[in-house]
Design a protein around this motif. Structure first.
Motif, PDB file in Angstrom:
ATOM      1  N   ASP A 157       2.281   2.014 -10.560  1.00  0.00           N
ATOM      2  CA  ASP A 157       2.441   3.078 -11.545  1.00  0.00           C
ATOM      3  C   ASP A 157       1.554   4.276 -11.205  1.00  0.00           C
ATOM      4  OD1 ASP A 157       3.124   0.480 -12.523  1.00  0.00           O
ATOM      5  OD2 ASP A 157       3.328   1.321 -14.521  1.00  0.00           O
ATOM      6  N   GLY A 158       2.124   5.469 -11.368  1.00  0.00           N
ATOM      7  CA  GLY A 158       1.376   6.688 -11.128  1.00  0.00           C
ATOM      8  C   GLY A 158       1.527   7.248  -9.736  1.00  0.00           C
ATOM      9  N   THR A 159       2.142   6.503  -8.814  1.00  0.00           N
ATOM     10  CA  THR A 159       2.369   6.994  -7.461  1.00  0.00           C
ATOM     11  C   THR A 159       3.748   7.642  -7.360  1.00  0.00           C
ATOM     12  OG1 THR A 159       3.329   4.902  -6.682  1.00  0.00           O
ATOM     13  CG2 THR A 159       0.929   5.157  -6.503  1.00  0.00           C
ATOM     14  N   ASP A 160       3.934   8.429  -6.329  1.00  0.00           N
ATOM     15  CA  ASP A 160       5.237   9.038  -6.080  1.00  0.00           C
ATOM     16  C   ASP A 160       6.291   7.959  -5.850  1.00  0.00           C
ATOM     17  OD1 ASP A 160       7.083  11.246  -5.295  1.00  0.00           O
ATOM     18  OD2 ASP A 160       6.892  10.337  -3.314  1.00  0.00           O
ATOM     19  N   ALA A 161       5.908   6.883  -5.174  1.00  0.00           N
ATOM     20  CA  ALA A 161       6.857   5.807  -4.877  1.00  0.00           C
ATOM     21  C   ALA A 161       7.400   5.157  -6.143  1.00  0.00           C
ATOM     22  CB  ALA A 161       6.185   4.754  -3.994  1.00  0.00           C
ATOM     23  N   ALA A 162       6.600   5.132  -7.197  1.00  0.00           N
ATOM     24  CA  ALA A 162       7.013   4.471  -8.443  1.00  0.00           C
ATOM     25  C   ALA A 162       8.170   5.180  -9.125  1.00  0.00           C
ATOM     26  CB  ALA A 162       5.826   4.363  -9.397  1.00  0.00           C
ATOM     27  N   GLN A 163       8.498   6.389  -8.684  1.00  0.00           N
ATOM     28  CA  GLN A 163       9.627   7.100  -9.264  1.00  0.00           C
ATOM     29  C   GLN A 163      10.967   6.574  -8.752  1.00  0.00           C
ATOM     30  OE1 GLN A 163       9.180  11.441  -9.268  1.00  0.00           O
ATOM     31  NE2 GLN A 163       6.984  11.187  -8.913  1.00  0.00           N
ATOM     32  N   LEU A 164      10.935   5.788  -7.696  1.00  0.00           N
ATOM     33  CA  LEU A 164      12.166   5.207  -7.164  1.00  0.00           C
ATOM     34  C   LEU A 164      12.775   4.242  -8.173  1.00  0.00           C
ATOM     35  CD1 LEU A 164      10.931   4.537  -3.544  1.00  0.00           C
ATOM     36  CD2 LEU A 164      12.928   5.928  -4.114  1.00  0.00           C
ATOM     37  N   THR A 165      14.075   4.311  -8.347  1.00  0.00           N
ATOM     38  CA  THR A 165      14.767   3.422  -9.273  1.00  0.00           C
ATOM     39  C   THR A 165      15.148   2.132  -8.571  1.00  0.00           C
ATOM     40  OG1 THR A 165      16.975   4.248  -8.739  1.00  0.00           O
ATOM     41  CG2 THR A 165      15.725   5.427 -10.445  1.00  0.00           C
ATOM     42  N   ARG A 166      15.453   1.135  -9.374  1.00  0.00           N
ATOM     43  CA  ARG A 166      15.890  -0.132  -8.791  1.00  0.00           C
ATOM     44  C   ARG A 166      17.201   0.035  -8.039  1.00  0.00           C
ATOM     45  NH1 ARG A 166      15.119  -3.947 -13.954  1.00  0.00           N
ATOM     46  NH2 ARG A 166      16.490  -5.342 -12.806  1.00  0.00           N
ATOM     47  N   ALA A 167      18.057   0.919  -8.507  1.00  0.00           N
ATOM     48  CA  ALA A 167      19.313   1.174  -7.802  1.00  0.00           C
ATOM     49  C   ALA A 167      19.043   1.749  -6.413  1.00  0.00           C
ATOM     50  CB  ALA A 167      20.181   2.129  -8.610  1.00  0.00           C
ATOM     51  N   LEU A 182      -0.222  -4.668 -17.092  1.00  0.00           N
ATOM     52  CA  LEU A 182      -1.682  -4.643 -17.192  1.00  0.00           C
ATOM     53  C   LEU A 182      -2.173  -3.299 -17.707  1.00  0.00           C
ATOM     54  CD1 LEU A 182      -4.465  -5.975 -16.564  1.00  0.00           C
ATOM     55  CD2 LEU A 182      -4.288  -4.958 -14.283  1.00  0.00           C
ATOM     56  N   PHE A 183      -1.655  -2.224 -17.140  1.00  0.00           N
ATOM     57  CA  PHE A 183      -2.085  -0.890 -17.555  1.00  0.00           C
ATOM     58  C   PHE A 183      -1.614  -0.591 -18.983  1.00  0.00           C
ATOM     59  CE2 PHE A 183      -2.493   1.123 -13.040  1.00  0.00           C
ATOM     60  CZ  PHE A 183      -3.502   0.210 -12.743  1.00  0.00           C
ATOM     61  N   ALA A 184      -0.401  -1.036 -19.313  1.00  0.00           N
ATOM     62  CA  ALA A 184       0.113  -0.810 -20.672  1.00  0.00           C
ATOM     63  C   ALA A 184      -0.725  -1.564 -21.695  1.00  0.00           C
ATOM     64  CB  ALA A 184       1.571  -1.242 -20.757  1.00  0.00           C
ATOM     65  N   ALA A 185      -1.076  -2.810 -21.386  1.00  0.00           N
ATOM     66  CA  ALA A 185      -1.898  -3.603 -22.300  1.00  0.00           C
ATOM     67  C   ALA A 185      -3.278  -2.985 -22.462  1.00  0.00           C
ATOM     68  CB  ALA A 185      -2.012  -5.035 -21.789  1.00  0.00           C
ATOM     69  N   GLY A 211       0.789  -1.222   0.000  1.00  0.00           N
ATOM     70  CA  GLY A 211       0.000   0.000   0.000  1.00  0.00           C
ATOM     71  C   GLY A 211       0.820   1.271   0.000  1.00  0.00           C
ATOM     72  N   VAL A 212       2.122   1.177  -0.285  1.00  0.00           N
ATOM     73  CA  VAL A 212       2.948   2.385  -0.292  1.00  0.00           C
ATOM     74  C   VAL A 212       2.583   3.262  -1.483  1.00  0.00           C
ATOM     75  CG1 VAL A 212       4.859   1.279   0.922  1.00  0.00           C
ATOM     76  CG2 VAL A 212       4.830   1.274  -1.579  1.00  0.00           C
ATOM     77  N   LYS A 213       2.586   4.555  -1.236  1.00  0.00           N
ATOM     78  CA  LYS A 213       2.262   5.513  -2.301  1.00  0.00           C
ATOM     79  C   LYS A 213       3.341   6.580  -2.454  1.00  0.00           C
ATOM     80  CE  LYS A 213      -2.808   5.138  -2.051  1.00  0.00           C
ATOM     81  NZ  LYS A 213      -2.904   4.043  -1.062  1.00  0.00           N
ATOM     82  N   THR A 214       4.145   6.789  -1.434  1.00  0.00           N
ATOM     83  CA  THR A 214       5.129   7.868  -1.476  1.00  0.00           C
ATOM     84  C   THR A 214       6.544   7.344  -1.268  1.00  0.00           C
ATOM     85  OG1 THR A 214       5.070   8.327   0.903  1.00  0.00           O
ATOM     86  CG2 THR A 214       3.412   9.414  -0.474  1.00  0.00           C
ATOM     87  N   ARG A 215       7.492   8.127  -1.747  1.00  0.00           N
ATOM     88  CA  ARG A 215       8.904   7.817  -1.557  1.00  0.00           C
ATOM     89  C   ARG A 215       9.240   7.756  -0.061  1.00  0.00           C
ATOM     90  NH1 ARG A 215      14.060   8.917  -4.195  1.00  0.00           N
ATOM     91  NH2 ARG A 215      12.901   9.356  -6.105  1.00  0.00           N
ATOM     92  N   SER A 216       8.699   8.675   0.705  1.00  0.00           N
ATOM     93  CA  SER A 216       9.010   8.715   2.136  1.00  0.00           C
ATOM     94  C   SER A 216       8.521   7.455   2.856  1.00  0.00           C
ATOM     95  CB  SER A 216       8.410   9.960   2.783  1.00  0.00           C
ATOM     96  OG  SER A 216       6.995   9.957   2.691  1.00  0.00           O
ATOM     97  N   GLU A 217       7.392   6.896   2.422  1.00  0.00           N
ATOM     98  CA  GLU A 217       6.911   5.648   3.029  1.00  0.00           C
ATOM     99  C   GLU A 217       7.878   4.504   2.749  1.00  0.00           C
ATOM    100  OE1 GLU A 217       2.052   6.316   2.947  1.00  0.00           O
ATOM    101  OE2 GLU A 217       3.051   5.408   1.225  1.00  0.00           O
ATOM    102  N   VAL A 218       8.358   4.416   1.524  1.00  0.00           N
ATOM    103  CA  VAL A 218       9.308   3.373   1.174  1.00  0.00           C
ATOM    104  C   VAL A 218      10.599   3.539   1.973  1.00  0.00           C
ATOM    105  CG1 VAL A 218      10.645   2.315  -0.684  1.00  0.00           C
ATOM    106  CG2 VAL A 218       8.327   3.132  -1.130  1.00  0.00           C
ATOM    107  N   GLU A 219      11.064   4.777   2.079  1.00  0.00           N
ATOM    108  CA  GLU A 219      12.284   5.047   2.842  1.00  0.00           C
ATOM    109  C   GLU A 219      12.096   4.706   4.314  1.00  0.00           C
ATOM    110  OE1 GLU A 219      14.027   8.743   0.108  1.00  0.00           O
ATOM    111  OE2 GLU A 219      12.789   9.152   1.886  1.00  0.00           O
ATOM    112  N   GLY A 220      10.931   5.015   4.857  1.00  0.00           N
ATOM    113  CA  GLY A 220      10.653   4.701   6.252  1.00  0.00           C
ATOM    114  C   GLY A 220      10.617   3.213   6.522  1.00  0.00           C
ATOM    115  N   ILE A 221      10.020   2.470   5.601  1.00  0.00           N
ATOM    116  CA  ILE A 221       9.967   1.007   5.743  1.00  0.00           C
ATOM    117  C   ILE A 221      11.371   0.423   5.657  1.00  0.00           C
ATOM    118  CG2 ILE A 221       9.183  -1.115   4.621  1.00  0.00           C
ATOM    119  CD1 ILE A 221       6.674   0.586   3.755  1.00  0.00           C
ATOM    120  N   ALA A 222      12.150   0.929   4.715  1.00  0.00           N
ATOM    121  CA  ALA A 222      13.519   0.434   4.554  1.00  0.00           C
ATOM    122  C   ALA A 222      14.350   0.681   5.803  1.00  0.00           C
ATOM    123  CB  ALA A 222      14.170   1.098   3.343  1.00  0.00           C
TER     124      ALA A 222
END
Length: 300
Positions: A219-229, A246-249, A195-206
């Motif tokens: 896709d479309g959330t702020d969190a999705a801008q995070l790169t694999r690196a 799914l969305f692309a198709a 249910g993460v939507k933001t970069r800060s949530e991902v960083e907090g979990i990490a």
């Protein structure tokens, strides 16, 4: 056994080998078997059988707990047969009480699923990105994970169990991290705060959740801008891209139908897969070669 036939343990062992390397594993979501084959051909190490995608493709309906355990297991079994890479599968809430969880683990293991995730939502569940997600008490969720771990041991399966919590929305990040940590303590191999939507949530979990962990980016959330690196640097083990294909198709199908409606012909539609490319994706040549080898020749 064909090249793509599932084995009970093979997928899980391959996935464990990938995780042991300590590198971030990206698993794009696939709503169907053809998409799963395209994920494999794109060079990804694993594919994610998303419940949202499965529900959309099989029922044309939203992810609100409408798919049954047998439908999901059958969908997983077909996907495992379609690819050689490990399949990570959504198992929702386990579809009931402890005995239902036990059967879910057994069915998924027999299907050849490499890993499944169980969540702590109430049943019927809903997509983790939707508002109004309701979760079960922590003690009930712990029993759910414990039942899955015990079932895996009882049947002698090697499948990876991912403990997922959807508490981020309703209880906040600290509670979600505590739940995820507890599920891993009980025996889940990886922890997953959904249910993460933001970069800060991902960083907090990490920062708050040590050990092997999963993140799902929508896709479309702020969190999705995070790169694999960046995700690798944060210490995540697996990143799921549940809805990208799914969305692309869906967008491509909508565009094709609009063109067909307006132009009255498919001619001129840009970006279509050719028939030869389609045949390559579904591995037509291999099937034709097998048939040619074993069919009875016609005699005059």
């Amino acid at each position: 056994m064909t090249a793509n036939a599932p084995t009970l343990m093979g997928g899980a062992r391959r996935l464990k080998d990938l995780l042991v390397r300590g590198e971030l594993l990206a698993a794009p979501g696939a709503p169907d078997c053809m998409t799963a084959r395209m994920v494999e051909r794109a060079g990804f190490g694993a594919v994610y059988m998303t419940g949202l995608g499965a529900t959309a493709l099989r029922l044309g309906q939203p992810d609100l707990g409408l798919m049954t355990q047998t439908e999901m297991a059958d969908h997983a079994r077909a996907m495992v047969r379609a690819v050689q890479i490990p399949v990570i599968a959504d198992a929702d809430t386990g579809y009931g009480g402890p005995l239902n969880v036990r059967r879910t683990v057994e069915e998924y293991a027999q299907a050849g699923v490499a890993a499944l995730h169980l969540e702590d939502q109430e049943s019927p569940k809903r997509c983790g990105q939707l508002a109004g997600v309701r979760i079960v008490p922590r003690c009930d969720a712990e029993l759910r994970i414990a039942a899955a771990v015990a079932a895996r041991a009882e049947i002698g399966a090697d499948m990876i169990i991912i403990g997922r919590t959807d508490a981020l929305q309703s209880e906040g990040i600290e509670s979600a991290i505590d739940r995820a940590r507890r599920y891993r303590d009980i025996g889940a191999d990886l922890a997953f705060v959904d249910g993460v939507k933001t970069r800060s949530e991902v960083e907090g979990i990490a920062a708050g959740l040590d050990g092997p962990k999963v993140v799902s980016l929508v896709d479309g959330t702020d969190a999705a801008q995070l790169t694999r690196a960046e995700l690798a640097e944060m210490g995540f083990s697996i990143v799921l891209y549940a809805v990208t294909t799914l969305f692309a198709a869906g967008a491509a199908i909508r565009e094709a139908l609009a063109h067909l409606s307006d132009a009255g012909t498919p001619d001129g539609l840009v970006g279509q897969m050719s028939y030869a490319e389609f045949c390559d994706v579904v591995d037509l040549g291999r099937f034709q070669a097998f048939a040619k080898t074993h069919e009875t020749e016609d005699h005059p």
